[in-house]
Design a protein around this motif. Structure first.
Motif, PDB file in Angstrom:
ATOM      1  N   GLY A 358       0.802  -1.205   0.000  1.00  0.00           N
ATOM      2  CA  GLY A 358       0.000   0.000   0.000  1.00  0.00           C
ATOM      3  C   GLY A 358       0.843   1.267   0.000  1.00  0.00           C
ATOM      4  O   GLY A 358       2.073   1.218  -0.047  1.00  0.00           O
ATOM      5  N   CYS A 359       0.168   2.410   0.064  1.00  0.00           N
ATOM      6  CA  CYS A 359       0.854   3.697  -0.042  1.00  0.00           C
ATOM      7  C   CYS A 359       0.755   4.515   1.235  1.00  0.00           C
ATOM      8  O   CYS A 359       0.996   5.720   1.238  1.00  0.00           O
ATOM      9  CB  CYS A 359       0.289   4.492  -1.220  1.00  0.00           C
ATOM     10  SG  CYS A 359      -1.495   4.673  -1.154  1.00  0.00           S
ATOM     11  N   GLY A 360       0.368   3.866   2.325  1.00  0.00           N
ATOM     12  CA  GLY A 360       0.303   4.582   3.587  1.00  0.00           C
ATOM     13  C   GLY A 360      -0.991   5.354   3.754  1.00  0.00           C
ATOM     14  O   GLY A 360      -1.963   5.153   3.030  1.00  0.00           O
ATOM     15  N   CYS A 361      -1.010   6.252   4.717  1.00  0.00           N
ATOM     16  CA  CYS A 361      -2.207   7.023   5.050  1.00  0.00           C
ATOM     17  C   CYS A 361      -2.261   8.297   4.207  1.00  0.00           C
ATOM     18  O   CYS A 361      -1.434   9.196   4.372  1.00  0.00           O
ATOM     19  CB  CYS A 361      -2.204   7.356   6.539  1.00  0.00           C
ATOM     20  SG  CYS A 361      -3.591   8.371   7.061  1.00  0.00           S
ATOM     21  N   VAL A 362      -3.221   8.362   3.293  1.00  0.00           N
ATOM     22  CA  VAL A 362      -3.381   9.531   2.428  1.00  0.00           C
ATOM     23  C   VAL A 362      -4.771  10.105   2.661  1.00  0.00           C
ATOM     24  O   VAL A 362      -5.773   9.505   2.277  1.00  0.00           O
ATOM     25  CB  VAL A 362      -3.204   9.167   0.939  1.00  0.00           C
ATOM     26  CG1 VAL A 362      -3.349  10.404   0.071  1.00  0.00           C
ATOM     27  CG2 VAL A 362      -1.866   8.483   0.698  1.00  0.00           C
ATOM     28  N   LYS A 363      -4.859  11.254   3.307  1.00  0.00           N
ATOM     29  CA  LYS A 363      -6.150  11.882   3.567  1.00  0.00           C
ATOM     30  C   LYS A 363      -6.653  12.571   2.293  1.00  0.00           C
ATOM     31  O   LYS A 363      -5.927  13.336   1.669  1.00  0.00           O
ATOM     32  CB  LYS A 363      -6.036  12.895   4.700  1.00  0.00           C
ATOM     33  CG  LYS A 363      -5.778  12.245   6.060  1.00  0.00           C
ATOM     34  CD  LYS A 363      -5.765  13.276   7.175  1.00  0.00           C
ATOM     35  CE  LYS A 363      -5.542  12.605   8.526  1.00  0.00           C
ATOM     36  NZ  LYS A 363      -5.512  13.583   9.646  1.00  0.00           N
ATOM     37  N   LEU A 364      -7.905  12.275   1.967  1.00  0.00           N
ATOM     38  CA  LEU A 364      -8.460  12.716   0.682  1.00  0.00           C
ATOM     39  C   LEU A 364      -8.492  14.235   0.558  1.00  0.00           C
ATOM     40  O   LEU A 364      -8.077  14.792  -0.465  1.00  0.00           O
ATOM     41  CB  LEU A 364      -9.863  12.143   0.494  1.00  0.00           C
ATOM     42  CG  LEU A 364     -10.596  12.541  -0.781  1.00  0.00           C
ATOM     43  CD1 LEU A 364      -9.795  12.130  -2.006  1.00  0.00           C
ATOM     44  CD2 LEU A 364     -11.971  11.920  -0.830  1.00  0.00           C
ATOM     45  N   HIS A 365      -8.971  14.935   1.550  1.00  0.00           N
ATOM     46  CA  HIS A 365      -9.110  16.391   1.427  1.00  0.00           C
ATOM     47  C   HIS A 365      -7.750  17.067   1.277  1.00  0.00           C
ATOM     48  O   HIS A 365      -7.623  18.080   0.588  1.00  0.00           O
ATOM     49  CB  HIS A 365      -9.875  16.962   2.623  1.00  0.00           C
ATOM     50  CG  HIS A 365      -9.107  17.018   3.905  1.00  0.00           C
ATOM     51  ND1 HIS A 365      -8.991  15.910   4.738  1.00  0.00           N
ATOM     52  CD2 HIS A 365      -8.395  18.020   4.474  1.00  0.00           C
ATOM     53  CE1 HIS A 365      -8.251  16.245   5.788  1.00  0.00           C
ATOM     54  NE2 HIS A 365      -7.873  17.502   5.656  1.00  0.00           N
ATOM     55  N   GLU A 366      -6.711  16.487   1.892  1.00  0.00           N
ATOM     56  CA  GLU A 366      -5.366  17.061   1.767  1.00  0.00           C
ATOM     57  C   GLU A 366      -4.828  16.831   0.354  1.00  0.00           C
ATOM     58  O   GLU A 366      -4.210  17.718  -0.227  1.00  0.00           O
ATOM     59  CB  GLU A 366      -4.427  16.436   2.801  1.00  0.00           C
ATOM     60  CG  GLU A 366      -4.787  16.790   4.244  1.00  0.00           C
ATOM     61  CD  GLU A 366      -3.867  16.109   5.233  1.00  0.00           C
ATOM     62  OE1 GLU A 366      -3.026  15.287   4.789  1.00  0.00           O
ATOM     63  OE2 GLU A 366      -3.978  16.385   6.442  1.00  0.00           O
ATOM     64  N   LEU A 367      -5.088  15.638  -0.191  1.00  0.00           N
ATOM     65  CA  LEU A 367      -4.613  15.320  -1.548  1.00  0.00           C
ATOM     66  C   LEU A 367      -5.332  16.186  -2.576  1.00  0.00           C
ATOM     67  O   LEU A 367      -4.704  16.711  -3.511  1.00  0.00           O
ATOM     68  CB  LEU A 367      -4.840  13.838  -1.848  1.00  0.00           C
ATOM     69  CG  LEU A 367      -4.297  13.315  -3.179  1.00  0.00           C
ATOM     70  CD1 LEU A 367      -2.793  13.499  -3.261  1.00  0.00           C
ATOM     71  CD2 LEU A 367      -4.659  11.844  -3.367  1.00  0.00           C
ATOM     72  N   GLU A 368      -6.645  16.366  -2.428  1.00  0.00           N
ATOM     73  CA  GLU A 368      -7.401  17.200  -3.363  1.00  0.00           C
ATOM     74  C   GLU A 368      -6.915  18.647  -3.312  1.00  0.00           C
ATOM     75  O   GLU A 368      -6.857  19.342  -4.328  1.00  0.00           O
ATOM     76  CB  GLU A 368      -8.888  17.125  -3.040  1.00  0.00           C
ATOM     77  CG  GLU A 368      -9.538  15.806  -3.428  1.00  0.00           C
ATOM     78  CD  GLU A 368     -11.024  15.798  -3.189  1.00  0.00           C
ATOM     79  OE1 GLU A 368     -11.720  15.057  -3.885  1.00  0.00           O
ATOM     80  OE2 GLU A 368     -11.491  16.540  -2.294  1.00  0.00           O
ATOM     81  N   ALA A 369      -6.570  19.118  -2.115  1.00  0.00           N
ATOM     82  CA  ALA A 369      -6.080  20.496  -1.975  1.00  0.00           C
ATOM     83  C   ALA A 369      -4.767  20.688  -2.718  1.00  0.00           C
ATOM     84  O   ALA A 369      -4.540  21.719  -3.343  1.00  0.00           O
ATOM     85  CB  ALA A 369      -5.915  20.823  -0.493  1.00  0.00           C
ATOM     86  N   VAL A 370      -3.901  19.669  -2.683  1.00  0.00           N
ATOM     87  CA  VAL A 370      -2.623  19.737  -3.412  1.00  0.00           C
ATOM     88  C   VAL A 370      -2.880  19.811  -4.899  1.00  0.00           C
ATOM     89  O   VAL A 370      -2.249  20.580  -5.635  1.00  0.00           O
ATOM     90  CB  VAL A 370      -1.745  18.520  -3.069  1.00  0.00           C
ATOM     91  CG1 VAL A 370      -0.509  18.487  -3.965  1.00  0.00           C
ATOM     92  CG2 VAL A 370      -1.329  18.553  -1.612  1.00  0.00           C
TER      93      VAL A 370
END
Length: 370
Positions: A358-370
């Protein structure tokens, strides 16, 4: 405006003996211009059904920048075969005061009669394109009904070898023993009412099974394999099953002797639940041998039809990024998941079988903001 130049546009979708080359088109257009400064725009390998062509789009940009005075083509259908696209193109030419010339058809867009003749010709150009599409489609379905292998990826459990059918060279599926053993195991496991798709992917991945390009087995791939009649030894029970579902069966019932597999063709305009709705689809006996007994195949197929827990064609929800972000370790898409009211992105393979860390803990709202 005096600095504007003439433009030559040429297009060739397929390089055939009976089609005029791009080089020849340009020569005709240059003769029409009788010298002078001009810029060439050429699209090779692109259809005229739409305007999604790199050099054509570059020509449009140059027109909007005020660089083009005249556009010359060998023939009208070189620039468009769509009535709507042609109408938009003519509107663009008029807006930027660009003259349009077809070197073989001698159209003058400055007069009402010339514009009317252009519209008539583009109607016939679109008719020709649609007629060609219909012929290709009819030929494709004709070959399907005769049992030809119609290209595409070789199904897991088979390999292909050259084969001649009705005097035509094609390919035939041949059982690949190692892969076929895994496929049999899939069916035998899924026939157990207590076993899920996830259980099978986890078990076979741990046993070292890999599918296309060395990837671990996913639920999506497993679901496709379990509902594909290409593996079944098609007998009368298979015939009656598909008949009861409203499927169009090309072969007679007497041909279903319990030996051959089947090709299954899904028609156009199906819903995303087409794996459950078999009405209007087409079933054809194939020349290759099946290796899953019909009783076992039907048991698994009916279990899939009754299952509401797995939907391989569901639309993306929760995020517009679904399917666009890949796991850096296995290359599969990330999927959204809930946990304590927070949305995360996680690796699909990791969720299915743990075959990827897997790729670890990726929070959706943080990724979308990037």
């Amino acid at each position: 405006m005096n600095n504007r130049i003439d433009a030559i546009y040429a297009r060739q979708s397929v390089d055939k003996k009976d089609s005029i080359s791009i080089e020849s088109q340009i020569e005709f257009c240059k003769y029409e211009l009788k010298g002078g400064n001009c810029k060439e725009y050429t699209d090779k390998g692109y259809s005229g059904k739409n305007t999604d062509r790199p050099k054509f789009q570059e020509l449009v940009r140059d027109i909007k920048r005020g660089l083009i005075a005249k556009v010359v083509v060998y023939k009208l259908d070189r620039i468009s075969r769509s009535i709507l696209d042609f109408a938009n193109m003519m509107e663009l030419f008029q807006q930027y005061n660009v003259e349009f010339v077809s070197s073989t058809e001698k159209f003058d867009t400055s007069t009402p009669m010339g514009r009317a003749m252009l519209n008539i010709c583009i109607v016939f150009a679109q008719l020709e394109r649609e007629t060609i599409q219909k012929r290709v489609q009819d030929a494709w379905y004709s070959r399907c009904q005769r049992g030809f292998k119609m290209g595409g990826k070789t199904p897991y459990g088979f390999r292909t070898e050259p084969y001649v059918m009705d005097g035509v060279r094609t390919k035939k599926l041949v059982i690949e023993p190692t892969e076929a053993a895994f496929v049999r195991q899939m069916y035998e496991m899924y026939a157990d009412p207590q076993v899920s798709l996830h259980d099978i992917t986890k078990k076979l991945t741990a046993d070292g099974m890999r599918t296309y390009h060395g990837r671990p087995l996913s639920r999506a791939t497993l679901s496709v394999i379990l509902r594909n009649p290409i593996y079944v030894m098609a007998d009368l029970d298979i015939y009656e099953f598909y008949k009861s579902q409203g499927t169009d069966i090309y072969n007679d019932a007497a041909d279903f002797a319990g030996t051959n597999g089947c090709y299954y063709y899904q028609g156009k305009g199906n819903t995303e639940d087409k794996h459950k709705h078999l009405q209007g689809q087409t079933l054809v006996l194939a020349p290759h041998e099946g290796f899953i007994p019909s009783e076992l195949w039907l048991k698994c197929r009916k279990k899939l039809l009754a299952s509401h827990t797995y939907q391989p064609a569901r639309k993306a929800r929760n995020t517009w990024m679904a399917g666009k972000i890949k796991c850096g370790k296995c290359g599969y898409a990330l999927m959204s998941a809930h946990s304590n009211g927070i949305l995360y992105m996680r690796c699909t393979v990791h969720a299915d079988s743990k075959a990827c860390p897997g790729c670890g803990c990726v929070k959706l709202h943080e990724l979308e903001a990037v």
